[in-house]
Design a protein around this motif. Sequence first.
Motif, mmCIF file in Angstrom:
data_model
loop_
_atom_site.group_PDB
_atom_site.id
_atom_site.type_symbol
_atom_site.label_atom_id
_atom_site.label_comp_id
_atom_site.label_asym_id
_atom_site.label_seq_id
_atom_site.Cartn_x
_atom_site.Cartn_y
_atom_site.Cartn_z
ATOM 1 N N VAL A 188 1.404 6.409 -4.190
ATOM 2 C CA VAL A 188 2.842 6.534 -3.945
ATOM 3 C C VAL A 188 3.602 6.239 -5.231
ATOM 4 O O VAL A 188 3.067 5.637 -6.157
ATOM 5 C CB VAL A 188 3.314 5.612 -2.795
ATOM 6 N N GLN A 189 4.870 6.659 -5.256
ATOM 7 C CA GLN A 189 5.660 6.553 -6.470
ATOM 8 C C GLN A 189 6.428 5.248 -6.619
ATOM 9 O O GLN A 189 6.735 4.837 -7.729
ATOM 10 C CB GLN A 189 6.665 7.713 -6.532
ATOM 11 N N ASP A 190 6.779 4.622 -5.493
ATOM 12 C CA ASP A 190 7.604 3.423 -5.597
ATOM 13 C C ASP A 190 7.344 2.471 -4.440
ATOM 14 O O ASP A 190 6.628 2.791 -3.498
ATOM 15 C CB ASP A 190 9.092 3.780 -5.682
ATOM 16 N N ARG A 191 7.949 1.292 -4.527
ATOM 17 C CA ARG A 191 7.695 0.251 -3.527
ATOM 18 C C ARG A 191 8.265 0.612 -2.166
ATOM 19 O O ARG A 191 7.758 0.144 -1.156
ATOM 20 C CB ARG A 191 8.141 -1.115 -4.020
ATOM 21 N N THR A 192 9.278 1.471 -2.127
ATOM 22 C CA THR A 192 9.807 1.914 -0.838
ATOM 23 C C THR A 192 8.758 2.728 -0.088
ATOM 24 O O THR A 192 8.532 2.516 1.110
ATOM 25 C CB THR A 192 11.094 2.745 -1.027
ATOM 26 N N GLN A 193 8.108 3.626 -0.790
ATOM 27 C CA GLN A 193 7.044 4.418 -0.162
ATOM 28 C C GLN A 193 5.875 3.529 0.248
ATOM 29 O O GLN A 193 5.273 3.738 1.301
ATOM 30 C CB GLN A 193 6.573 5.515 -1.116
ATOM 31 N N ALA A 194 5.564 2.536 -0.565
ATOM 32 C CA ALA A 194 4.496 1.600 -0.218
ATOM 33 C C ALA A 194 4.871 0.809 1.031
ATOM 34 O O ALA A 194 4.032 0.585 1.912
ATOM 35 C CB ALA A 194 4.214 0.660 -1.390
#
Length: 74
Positions: free
Chosen positions: A58-64
Amino acid sequence: MAGRQRPPPESAHLTAREREVLAEVARGRSNREIARGLGLAEKTVKTHVSAILMKLGVQDRTQAALYAVRSGLD
């Protein structure tokens, strides 16, 4: 195949600590808050977050965080 997500290729390979950090990310905690709560250096948390993002693809912590919630890791 819009709307479909493939399972992350290495999600099963998160360490126990990475799963712990990911759960805190899913709760909306900052790196500083996670570090304080887990008794770690903030730089160590940043390292864990980077590893989590890479392993989950994933690209960022929101996606994580979304992955964690959908997977029941939160």
